[in-house]
Design a protein around this motif. Structure first.
Motif, mmCIF file in Angstrom:
data_model
loop_
_atom_site.group_PDB
_atom_site.id
_atom_site.type_symbol
_atom_site.label_atom_id
_atom_site.label_comp_id
_atom_site.label_asym_id
_atom_site.label_seq_id
_atom_site.Cartn_x
_atom_site.Cartn_y
_atom_site.Cartn_z
ATOM 1 N N ARG A 1 0.796 -1.224 0.000
ATOM 2 C CA ARG A 1 0.000 0.000 0.000
ATOM 3 C C ARG A 1 0.830 1.277 0.000
ATOM 4 O O ARG A 1 0.363 2.308 -0.484
ATOM 5 N N TYR B 1 3.397 2.596 -1.456
ATOM 6 C CA TYR B 1 4.020 3.263 -2.599
ATOM 7 C C TYR B 1 3.143 4.403 -3.109
ATOM 8 O O TYR B 1 1.919 4.351 -2.978
ATOM 9 N N PRO B 2 3.770 5.428 -3.697
ATOM 10 C CA PRO B 2 2.953 6.493 -4.296
ATOM 11 C C PRO B 2 2.109 5.961 -5.451
ATOM 12 O O PRO B 2 2.508 5.033 -6.146
ATOM 13 N N ARG B 3 0.940 6.524 -5.600
ATOM 14 C CA ARG B 3 0.049 6.092 -6.660
ATOM 15 C C ARG B 3 0.017 7.116 -7.782
ATOM 16 O O ARG B 3 0.332 8.272 -7.579
ATOM 17 N N ILE C 1 -2.069 9.498 -9.823
ATOM 18 C CA ILE C 1 -3.409 10.101 -9.770
ATOM 19 C C ILE C 1 -4.085 10.044 -11.121
ATOM 20 O O ILE C 1 -5.293 9.947 -11.206
ATOM 21 N N GLY D 1 1.146 15.820 -6.869
ATOM 22 C CA GLY D 1 1.452 14.414 -6.631
ATOM 23 C C GLY D 1 1.553 14.117 -5.142
ATOM 24 O O GLY D 1 0.991 13.138 -4.646
ATOM 25 N N SER E 1 -2.016 14.592 -3.441
ATOM 26 C CA SER E 1 -2.976 13.538 -3.775
ATOM 27 C C SER E 1 -2.582 12.214 -3.131
ATOM 28 O O SER E 1 -3.442 11.446 -2.705
ATOM 29 N N ASN E 2 -1.274 11.965 -3.022
ATOM 30 C CA ASN E 2 -0.863 10.715 -2.383
ATOM 31 C C ASN E 2 -1.138 10.731 -0.896
ATOM 32 O O ASN E 2 -1.531 9.708 -0.326
ATOM 33 N N PHE F 1 -4.673 9.926 -0.613
ATOM 34 C CA PHE F 1 -4.904 8.486 -0.761
ATOM 35 C C PHE F 1 -4.668 7.759 0.552
ATOM 36 O O PHE F 1 -5.462 6.911 0.966
ATOM 37 N N SER G 1 -7.500 5.723 2.595
ATOM 38 C CA SER G 1 -7.445 4.284 2.876
ATOM 39 C C SER G 1 -7.467 4.042 4.385
ATOM 40 O O SER G 1 -8.018 3.052 4.855
ATOM 41 N N LYS H 1 -10.542 1.986 6.213
ATOM 42 C CA LYS H 1 -10.269 0.841 7.073
ATOM 43 C C LYS H 1 -11.010 0.964 8.412
ATOM 44 O O LYS H 1 -11.548 0.009 8.928
#
Lengths: 128, 159
Positions: A33, A35-37, A39, B140, B143-144, B147, B151, B155
């Motif tokens: 999970r 790691y950078p994703r 966009i 970047g 947005s990460n 994320f 998540s 959860k």
């Protein structure tokens, strides 16, 4: 003073690289999970030109070059090209690179990004 | 000794009269190039210095309207303008396709404008390339982080 700062930067980059290699070797990006994703992929559902790079790096570290090539063939073009450009243009500086080559590079990246999303025979082979 | 003001608005020199004569014959300075003479702090066009009248090419001796003021690379010092090329490729591949592409476009413009002698324009494009690199990078990172937060919350809602 300036040389010392540069050494610190090199050391930090090296440490980051080692950490990256360590993480990529032991934690497969496909199942992890942290790691950078991308966009672009998350928003559009499309594969961007860089998608699959981390998984490809993981495969390379485990010696699986074919899988890495399937995950992102662009890396296998851009990395040698970057190395070549670094050797060729380091003395003169990046300003010496003719603009038309940069445009060609941009065209290559965009073309790859379009082609890899086509559901056609040779291209979907490279879909990560 | 003379000082020369380049098209990039930077001072070059001090150089000797012989050196300046050579620059004139090489086309690096022309009649409209601004020069600071010996024992003077005043900038005057090269055409007002009698000592260089003999070396001036015939066409350049008469001031031409709209002629290029001079070269950026006086004294062989071509100014370096950062392209942010590799940074923009990295942000394109690693996070933010559209903004990264904008950065690559401006990186290409830096070099094409520089090749055409437009140093100001190249610097302008360089600033824009830098701006788009940072926007892409920031987006970047943000947005990460989003994320990760999402998540985490997803959860905690699961039972």
């Amino acid at each position: 003073m300036r040389a010392r700062r540069q050494h610190l930067i090199y050391a930090a980059v090296l440490a980051g690289l080692c950490l990256g290699v360590f993480l990529l070797y032991f934690f497969p990006p496909a199942e992890t999970r942290f790691y950078p994703r991308c966009i672009f992929h998350a928003v559009t559902g499309l594969e961007c030109p860089g998608c699959g790079s981390l998984r490809a790096a993981h495969s390379v570290l485990h010696g699986d070059f074919l899988t890495a090539f399937r995950l992102n063939p662009l890396l296998f073009v851009l990395l040698p090209l970057g190395g070549l450009a670094w050797v060729a243009y380091r003395p003169a500086g990046l300003n010496a690179i003719p603009a038309k080559w940069i445009w060609a590079l941009l065209g290559l990246i965009i073309a790859f990004g379009v082609l890899r999303n086509l559901p056609l025979a040779p291209f979907n082979y490279f879909k990560p | 000794m003379y000082k020369i003001l380049g098209a990039d608005q930077r001072e070059y020199g001090p150089v000797t009269a012989d050196q300046l004569r050579q620059w004139i014959t090489e086309g690096r300075a022309n009649s409209q190039t601004m020069i600071q003479g010996p024992d003077s702090t005043e900038w005057k066009p090269l055409s007002s210095f009698a000592e260089f009248a003999g070396v001036m090419p015939a066409a350049a001796a008469a001031p031409v309207v709209g002629a290029p003021t001079s070269y950026a690379g006086i004294g062989g010092a071509q100014p370096k303008v950062p392209t942010y090329l590799w940074q923009s490729i990295v942000v394109t591949a690693c996070c933010c396709l559209p903004f990264g592409i904008a950065a690559i476009v401006f990186a290409a413009q830096v070099n094409s404008k520089l090749a055409a002698g437009d140093v100001q324009g190249a610097m302008d494009s360089s600033r824009k390339a830098k701006m788009w690199c940072w926007i892409a990078f920031g987006l970047g990172v943000v947005s990460n982080l989003a994320f990760v937060a999402m998540s985490f919350f997803a959860k905690s809602f699961e039972r």
